[in-house]
Design a protein around this motif. Structure first.
Motif, PDB file in Angstrom:
ATOM      1  N   ARG A   1     -10.233  -5.974  18.220  1.00  0.00           N
ATOM      2  CA  ARG A   1      -9.005  -6.180  17.507  1.00  0.00           C
ATOM      3  C   ARG A   1      -7.615  -5.552  18.296  1.00  0.00           C
ATOM      4  O   ARG A   1      -8.701  -4.926  19.179  1.00  0.00           O
ATOM      5  CB  ARG A   1      -9.513  -5.254  16.933  1.00  0.00           C
ATOM      6  CG  ARG A   1      -8.223  -4.769  15.745  1.00  0.00           C
ATOM      7  CD  ARG A   1      -9.511  -4.010  14.406  1.00  0.00           C
ATOM      8  NE  ARG A   1      -8.218  -3.362  13.662  1.00  0.00           N
ATOM      9  CZ  ARG A   1      -7.489  -2.317  13.610  1.00  0.00           C
ATOM     10  NH1 ARG A   1      -7.677  -0.863  15.131  1.00  0.00           N
ATOM     11  NH2 ARG A   1      -6.475  -1.666  12.296  1.00  0.00           N
TER      12      ARG A   1
ATOM     13  N   ILE B   1      -2.448 -13.839  13.985  1.00  0.00           N
ATOM     14  CA  ILE B   1      -3.645 -13.897  12.881  1.00  0.00           C
ATOM     15  C   ILE B   1      -4.861 -14.746  13.182  1.00  0.00           C
ATOM     16  O   ILE B   1      -5.374 -15.290  12.241  1.00  0.00           O
ATOM     17  CB  ILE B   1      -2.916 -14.449  11.706  1.00  0.00           C
ATOM     18  CG1 ILE B   1      -2.471 -15.409  11.539  1.00  0.00           C
ATOM     19  CG2 ILE B   1      -1.552 -13.191  10.532  1.00  0.00           C
ATOM     20  CD1 ILE B   1      -1.290 -16.175  10.202  1.00  0.00           C
TER      21      ILE B   1
ATOM     22  N   ILE C   1      -8.299 -13.413  12.148  1.00  0.00           N
ATOM     23  CA  ILE C   1      -8.832 -13.508  10.652  1.00  0.00           C
ATOM     24  C   ILE C   1      -9.909 -13.846   9.545  1.00  0.00           C
ATOM     25  O   ILE C   1      -9.168 -15.115   9.038  1.00  0.00           O
ATOM     26  CB  ILE C   1      -7.588 -12.556  10.046  1.00  0.00           C
ATOM     27  CG1 ILE C   1      -6.198 -12.041  10.569  1.00  0.00           C
ATOM     28  CG2 ILE C   1      -7.295 -12.542   8.078  1.00  0.00           C
ATOM     29  CD1 ILE C   1      -4.962 -10.904  10.237  1.00  0.00           C
TER      30      ILE C   1
ATOM     31  N   HIS D   1      -7.927  -7.524  12.943  1.00  0.00           N
ATOM     32  CA  HIS D   1      -9.583  -8.296  12.039  1.00  0.00           C
ATOM     33  C   HIS D   1      -9.163  -8.697  10.814  1.00  0.00           C
ATOM     34  O   HIS D   1     -10.130  -9.418   9.819  1.00  0.00           O
ATOM     35  CB  HIS D   1      -9.813  -7.728  12.988  1.00  0.00           C
ATOM     36  CG  HIS D   1     -10.534  -8.249  14.250  1.00  0.00           C
ATOM     37  ND1 HIS D   1     -11.783  -7.649  14.189  1.00  0.00           N
ATOM     38  CD2 HIS D   1      -9.908  -8.978  14.834  1.00  0.00           C
ATOM     39  CE1 HIS D   1     -11.814  -7.439  15.902  1.00  0.00           C
ATOM     40  NE2 HIS D   1     -10.636  -9.442  15.950  1.00  0.00           N
ATOM     41  N   SER D   2      -8.402  -8.520  10.230  1.00  0.00           N
ATOM     42  CA  SER D   2      -8.565  -8.300   8.324  1.00  0.00           C
ATOM     43  C   SER D   2      -6.688  -8.708   7.997  1.00  0.00           C
ATOM     44  O   SER D   2      -6.035  -8.105   8.416  1.00  0.00           O
ATOM     45  CB  SER D   2      -8.801  -7.222   7.151  1.00  0.00           C
ATOM     46  OG  SER D   2      -8.106  -5.715   7.980  1.00  0.00           O
ATOM     47  N   LEU D   3      -6.915  -9.217   6.566  1.00  0.00           N
ATOM     48  CA  LEU D   3      -5.341  -9.424   6.191  1.00  0.00           C
ATOM     49  C   LEU D   3      -4.577  -8.277   5.986  1.00  0.00           C
ATOM     50  O   LEU D   3      -3.428  -7.896   6.134  1.00  0.00           O
ATOM     51  CB  LEU D   3      -5.787 -10.119   4.469  1.00  0.00           C
ATOM     52  CG  LEU D   3      -4.426 -10.544   3.777  1.00  0.00           C
ATOM     53  CD1 LEU D   3      -3.954 -11.877   4.996  1.00  0.00           C
ATOM     54  CD2 LEU D   3      -4.585 -11.456   3.025  1.00  0.00           C
TER      55      LEU D   3
ATOM     56  N   GLN E   1     -10.280 -14.174   6.366  1.00  0.00           N
ATOM     57  CA  GLN E   1     -10.644 -14.668   5.943  1.00  0.00           C
ATOM     58  C   GLN E   1      -9.250 -15.712   5.747  1.00  0.00           C
ATOM     59  O   GLN E   1      -9.386 -16.007   4.293  1.00  0.00           O
ATOM     60  CB  GLN E   1      -9.535 -13.437   5.030  1.00  0.00           C
ATOM     61  CG  GLN E   1     -10.236 -12.685   4.886  1.00  0.00           C
ATOM     62  CD  GLN E   1      -9.373 -10.735   4.569  1.00  0.00           C
ATOM     63  OE1 GLN E   1      -9.480 -10.310   5.622  1.00  0.00           O
ATOM     64  NE2 GLN E   1      -8.689 -10.559   3.797  1.00  0.00           N
TER      65      GLN E   1
END
Lengths: 281, 167, 790
Positions: free
Chosen positions: B8, A54, A57, A12-14, A59
């Motif tokens: 996730r 990805i 994400i 969920h994030s870089l 960002q």
């Protein structure tokens, strides 16, 4: 034509994505829209042990105007550019409809296309023409790579191990510049047999800034610097034939079933001429 | 991109997904490598989504994914977590909808194998984005048909989109 | 034609747009194609295919594959001890290839099946297939027909004296004498290799049920497939059922009984569980039949004004490895039979060879040798006209068959019994010249463009004998009609439906022939347990031959309906008419007997039957066209078809001088398939046929390199999309055949055969200033650009 055995992850994030890349190294491969990667999996031409999706994400989904140009996150879809506009980036607007078909653009991403570095793809040619900056995210933070050094061979980019393409900043052209995107493909939506992207600015009839890129005629998109040189300071009309000839001479195309190297030179001459006619004031 | 509410997932060969298909929520676990087309056909038994090339060229497997026409043969089932899908089975609540009826009335199909892909593309896109007959051709250019030469299909779309012959 | 082929008393459906009953299912995702079928406990296969074009197999190691979790078995040819090679019934005039479901000792093309993995699903089967190791001793590959013709070329089949599977060299002394005495014009033409590329690839699902083999497959012939399986497998024909559910396009490619059909059957019988094969597109490119790949050498004795006095032709077909059943040499014979075109050329002798190369086996494809002939003949006439300086249309006019010449037997023996050759040509010339003038006005001053118009006029054999391809089956078709007690009708026939509308014509003709509402007719096709033995789909035959059988059966049922009704209504039989499911005296709608009442009498209340009338209301008929011949005479002449359709095509094109791309501005044709049953379906066949013809002319090309490695992946195999396909203008002529039921001629292939010739001629016209040599297809942009000086 089924993908080989593999694992899948969706960070969920870089940072999470970069951690996974670091942990799994060569085994891992980022999955953006998958419009090139999944066909390669189906053909078993690619065998990553782990896919890092990805797509979730946030960002990587930015789209904004910055001081240095138009910033587009890696996972912004081509369809989003088509639907929401390209923020005044005319060359991008002209190029996007040539990317595959609507169904491909719905999933295909800007970063995916550029990182995939297909020599026949449209967005790498646009990036090269607009002197785009590719921003790589890695374990040690961000790194800028200019377009000219990003594409290092067919399907090869200069991202280092552990790096992800985070976003692309497409540079500005002079306000008076006019753009053209010419592509010759066998069918609508097919990969180009040859193509030319052009952004040319003139002042009082004379060329002040010429950017020409040929694609699908070598291992990478290539700036037609000889043709650009021919144009400098001349009127487009008077330099047309010379520029086309220079362009055909400076590329290093190859043969395939759609045409010989010689044919691709003829195509580049034709497309260069037509692109320049498009941008003539 | 994938729906914002996709959860996730740690690296795994089995991936939990929650997806709405033709209005019904499906919660299940899929093999990481399973193609979305195979998930729809083999797990959900929605065999109207056809597989013609498994490389994103022919368009037979086109579905509506969150409002966009998408090729389900070059997507993994794992990627649709949090999304909403419509397949040809979900196109009309009962009988033939107007687009389907137009295909029937205008002989817009022969073998019918490519037809669900055409229907899903056409029912997903905005007709205003594809004006005239040239627009219809463009709209269906990502779907290959080997039987009709597209004549009947184009007539059908003109009827469904209420376009005159030379629009 | 006999009365038994008459439609009923008040036909309302034939000739009108009847919508198709299967469309509701196909439009809602409820179609059932073979790949949609699943069975409890079903397993799937993946085929290990040869990666070399020509080689001896020295070892196959399957242990690693067999050890994969989920793999049931891995087999090679050595396991198929009870399987027989495919038969060759043409051994009197062909050499016999070693056609076996898995390669034995040798491989002869990339894609040849070498081993099979049976696994719980296709994913696992593909994983294991990658682990099968095959060692080859590679041999030099033969990759072109020119090479194959060389006396010292490597042989695919070592026991043959050369690579010529077929080599017919008829006595040409008469033509040679005419050639010796006259001016001679010679040209060589080639048509490239392309194929059907149906959107559904091949598929098969086999199951052992009640001790019998049940095979659901995509084959175009339920019964020929069943019989062939009985030849190859140790199973009696009574114990085999072949069912063909919805099929995603056949176009001839699905005529062959492929190795995988046999392999899933063998594995299902062996393991007692259902086994499915769904071909993927990558294997389809190399393992499903290719087509065309012909060379035609023409020598003609001509007059000073260009008229052809006599022709000597050599046709050579590149068969690929020829490991296919039925064999694929027949397109060459068909090309030979069409080499005079619809022209009055009395002396034409054709030598025909079919050679083996290390490429995917050639096979059937829509057009089946005719596009090759039309391309060669019609380009030849344009080149000849230019050579002698006469107008190309006038030259055609001077030789074209007129209606008054009919019936006319061509030099090869084809009986042209009807047609509109001159009329169709004049029609398209009229339209074509107008369109050309429009194109000139629009593009004439553009230095980057040249425009041109080209024409082709042709005849095309329809409803052929199967004997040319199989040397075994002939040309009949079957139909069975059974009226149920409630008056509804069940029709079964040997014809099959791959999307071309077969089911609809059967329903249409049955309803009219019995005088019942079409909604009451149920059609059942393509289940060998349920339908009478028939030959199925090939050669644009089904409406002609299947229609004939149907009309014969219906005639018998109709007669019986009237005899029962006459008794019920106490009226003379000859005064009765049947319409809308009711029988009454002509001119007075009441009193009437309904078909339901009559059928109830015939099947249930048989005590009410008139004296001497047997119970039941059903009939089965078989029809084989009387004039169709199956074996050539001593001079090689044969009338192989029930009838001959004709057409004229015109193409107006713009050539982009910079890219070499051909843009079709107008495509016009006049088509004559005799009596039309369903106008939109006929138009649909023409549109689809043209699209395939244009594809093969401009876009589609199956390339191989010098090693015999295939170079064309699906992404490079350019099936035209809606953006490439032009609008068509279609003019219809109807010249009913006096020799077919209702005068029907087939329409399935007509569109496909003309585009190469029309486009080739248009290109020659557009680029005339450069004297281009347009003698091969495909005419890709690169090829065209090379004709234009820089």
């Amino acid at each position: 034509m089924k993908p080989p055995p593999l694992s899948y992850s969706r960070p969920h994030s870089l940072d999470e994505a970069l951690d996974l890349l670091a942990e799994h190294g060569d085994e891992a491969r980022p999955l953006a829209g998958g419009q090139s990667l999944v066909p390669m999996l189906n053909h078993r031409l690619s065998r990553p042990g782990l896919l890092i999706d990805i797509g979730a994400i946030a960002q990587l989904q930015r789209m904004e105007r910055t001081e240095s140009g138009w910033l587009i996150g890696a996972t912004v879809t081509q369809r989003r550019l088509e639907r929401d506009g390209t923020g005044g980036c005319d060359l991008l607007r002209l190029a996007v409809p040539f990317i595959g078909h609507r169904q491909i653009r719905a999933r295909g991403t800007v970063g995916g296309s550029i990182a995939h570095a297909d020599p026949a793809a449209e967005l790498p040619a646009v990036a090269l023409t607009l002197d785009a900056t590719m921003v790589a995210a890695g374990p040690d933070g961000e790194r800028e790579i200019d377009a000219a050094s990003f594409f290092v061979g067919p399907y090869m980019n200069s991202l280092a191990e552990g790096e992800l393409l985070s976003h692309v900043v497409f540079g500005e052209v002079p306000p008076t510049a006019r753009c053209s995107f010419r592509e010759f493909a066998r069918r609508k939506g097919d990969f180009a047999v040859a193509g030319v992207a052009a952004a040319v600015a003139t002042d009082d009839g004379s060329v002040t800034d010429a950017r020409l890129t040929a694609f699908a005629v070598g291992s990478n998109p290539v700036r037609l610097s000889a043709a650009e040189g021919v144009l400098a300071g001349r009127s487009i009309d008077s330099a047309l034939a010379d520029a086309a000839e220079a362009a055909a001479a400076e590329i290093e195309p190859w043969d395939d079933i759609h045409g010989s190297a010689q044919y691709r030179r003829q195509l580049i001459a034709t497309l260069t001429k037509r692109a320049l006619q498009d941008v003539a004031p | 991109m994938s729906a914002a509410n996709a959860r996730r997932v740690e690296p795994s060969v089995e991936v939990p997904i929650s997806v709405t298909v033709n209005g019904e929520t499906v919660e299940t676990t899929v093999a990481a490598r399973q193609l979305l087309a195979d998930f729809l056909r083999e797990e959900l038994r929605l065999t109207g989504t056809h597989v013609g090339c498994e490389q994103g060229i022919c368009g037979a497997c086109t579905i509506n994914l969150d409002g966009e026409p998408v090729r389900s043969c070059i997507m993994l089932a794992a990627q649709v977590d949090g999304s909403s899908i419509i397949t040809v089975e979900g196109l009309s609540a009962q009988g033939l909808g107007p687009l389907q009826q137009a295909f029937k009335d205008n002989h817009g199909l022969q073998c019918g194998f490519c037809t669900p892909g055409f229907l899903m593309t056409l029912s997903t896109v905005d007709p205003d984005e594809y004006p005239g007959t040239a627009g219809i051709r463009e709209a269906i250019s990502g779907n290959l048909c080997r039987c009709t030469g597209y004549g009947g299909i184009i007539r059908a779309v003109r009827t469904a989109w209420d376009r005159p012959d030379h629009g | 034609m006999a009365d038994s082929f008459a439609l009923g008393d008040r036909p309302v459906y034939v000739g009108s747009h009847v919508t198709r009953s299967q469309d509701d299912a196909l439009l809602t995702g409820a179609g059932t194609y073979v790949g949609d079928l699943r069975r409890d406990g079903m397993a799937e296969i993946a085929v290990v295919r040869s990666t070399v074009a020509h080689g001896r197999i020295t070892a196959i190691r399957t242990d690693a594959a067999a050890a994969v979790d989920g793999v049931i078995e891995v087999i090679t040819a050595a396991d198929l001890t009870d399987v027989s090679p495919y038969p060759n019934f043409a051994s009197a005039y062909t050499q016999t290839p070693d056609t076996f479901p898995l390669a034995r000792h040798k491989v002869r093309y990339v894609g040849s099946p070498v081993a099979v993995v049976l696994a719980e699903d296709r994913y696992i089967a593909e994983d294991a297939a990658e682990l099968v190791e095959v060692d080859y001793e590679e041999l030099p590959a033969v990759t072109s027909l020119e090479e194959a013709l060389e006396p010292d070329s490597p042989r695919l089949f070592e026991h043959w004296p050369n690579n010529r599977l077929l080599d017919l060299q008829p006595d040409d002394s008469e033509v040679a004498a005419i050639l010796a005495d006259n001016r001679v014009f010679r040209r060589r033409y080639k048509m490239g290799r392309h194929t059907a590329m149906p959107m559904e690839a091949r598929a098969a699902l086999a199951e052992r049920r009640d001790g019998r083999l049940h095979l659901w497959c995509t084959n175009q012939h339920a019964h020929i497939a069943r019989t062939t399986l009985s030849y190859v497998l140790p199973v009696a024909e009574r114990d085999i059922r072949v069912v063909i559910p919805h099929v995603g396009g056949g176009f001839g490619l699905k005529q062959h009984l492929y190795p995988e059909d046999v392999l899933v059957s063998w594995l299902a019988l062996r393991h007692g569980r259902a086994v499915r094969f769904v071909e993927d597109r990558a294997e389809h490119m190399i393992a499903a039949a290719h087509a065309r790949d012909h060379m035609m050498d023409i020598e003609a004795a001509i007059t000073d004004d260009g008229r052809i006095l006599a022709m000597r032709v050599q046709v050579v077909q590149d068969l690929g490895s020829a490991e296919i059943f039925p064999g694929a040499w027949c397109p060459a014979l068909t090309t030979a039979a069409h080499m005079t075109g619809p022209y009055d050329i009395r002396d034409c002798v054709v030598a025909t060879a079919a050679v083996t190369t290390n490429k995917t086996p050639g096979g059937s494809y829509r057009g089946f040798g005719v596009p090759e002939a039309v391309f060669a003949v019609e380009r030849f006439i344009d080149e000849l006209a230019a050579e002698v300086g006469v107008d190309r249309i006038d030259l055609r006019r001077s030789m074209l068959l007129q209606t008054s010449d009919l019936p006319y037997t061509t030099a090869s023996g084809a009986l042209l019994d009807s047609g509109s050759f001159a009329e169709s040509l004049e029609k398209v010339v009229d339209l074509g010249e107008q369109a050309y003038r429009r194109a000139e006005a629009e593009h004439g001053t553009d230095p980057d463009s040249r425009v041109g118009v080209g024409y082709a006029v042709l005849f095309e054999g329809v409803s052929p004998t199967h004997h040319g391809a199989s040397a075994h089956w002939a040309g009949h078709e079957s139909c069975s009609i059974e009226v149920q007690p409630d008056g509804s009708v069940r029709v079964t026939s040997g014809v099959t439906d791959q999307g071309q509308g077969t089911t609809t014509f059967v329903a249409t003709m049955t309803a009219d022939a019995l005088g019942v509402p079409i909604e009451t007719v149920h059609v059942e096709l393509a289940d060998s347990d349920a339908t009478p033995y028939g030959l199925g789909a090939f050669g644009s035959r089904q409406a002609v031959v299947g229609g004939g059988a149907l009309l014969m059966a219906a005639s018998e049922v109709r007669t019986k309906i009237k005899s029962i009704a006459a008794h019920m209504l106490e009226a003379p039989e000859e005064d009765l008419v049947i319409e809308a499911g009711r029988v009454h005296v002509a001119g007075s709608p009441t009193p009437a007997a309904t078909i339901a009442e009559i059928a109830t009498t015939a099947v249930i209340r048989t005590i009410d039957l008139p004296p001497g009338v047997d119970p039941g209301l059903e009939a089965t008929a078989r029809y084989e066209p009387e004039l169709m011949e199956h074996v050539p005479d001593a001079r090689g002449r044969i009338n192989p078809c029930a009838s001959y359709a004709n057409a004229a095509h015109a193409a107006v094109i713009r050539v982009d001088m910079g890219t070499g791309e051909i843009e079709i501005l107008d495509y016009l044709l006049a088509h004559d398939c005799g009596r039309v049953i369903n106008p939109p379906i006929v138009d649909g066949q023409i549109w689809g046929g043209i699209a395939q013809g244009l594809g093969g002319t401009l876009y589609e090309d199956l390339c191989f390199n010098d090693l015999g490695q295939p170079q064309t992946a699906f992404m490079d195999y350019l099936v035209p999309s809606a953006m490439e396909m032009p609008d068509l203008v279609i003019e219809h002529f109807e010249s009913p055949s006096p020799n077919t039921p209702l005068g029907i001629k087939g329409v399935g292939e007509g569109g496909t055969v003309g585009p190469a010739a029309a486009i080739g001629n248009a290109l020659a016209h557009a680029l005339a200033e450069f004297d281009p040599q347009i003698r091969e297809t495909p005419l890709s942009p690169a090829v065209v650009r090379a004709m234009i000086p820089d």
